[in-house]
Design a protein around this motif. Sequence first.
Motif: not given
Length: 143
Positions: A118-143
């Motif tokens: 479970v730890t291994i799968v969560l590390m892979i999934a959360s790492g991939a999620g953080l990398m993809f989120r940073s590629l989209y960028g953050e927009k001001d005022g939007e969720d």
Amino acid sequence: MSFLFGGGLFAGGIFLLLNQVMVSSTGRIGGLGRWGGAYRHGMRYGYGGAWGMPAFGGVTGGMGLLMIPLGIGVAMLFINAYRKLAWLLIWGSAAALTAGILHSLNMQFLPTTLWSLVTIVLMIASGAGLMFRSLYGEKDGED
């Protein structure tokens, strides 16, 4: 910054996952035993070469025959004749050699605890999620 942190989590999870896989070889390309019969766990399950084709006298013909079209392709490439056919021979031979080598490998997932998996799968999934989120960028005022 989140891309680097996510990449670290992802790489660490992949490392831990691959660390739990044991890879062994059958000793010969095609997985044949000493006399041409293929054995796994003491049971005989077939004859033949890398793809189950019968060979001469039950002994593999080997993957060495794939060196002939590879050599012909390289020679044709160096004399600059029939370049498309030369590349086809080279890539076809290389692909067949790679498939034969991968076919001879045995891979097993080593016993592990559920907590570790479970730890291994969560590390892979959360790492991939953080990398993809940073590629989209953050927009001001939007969720």
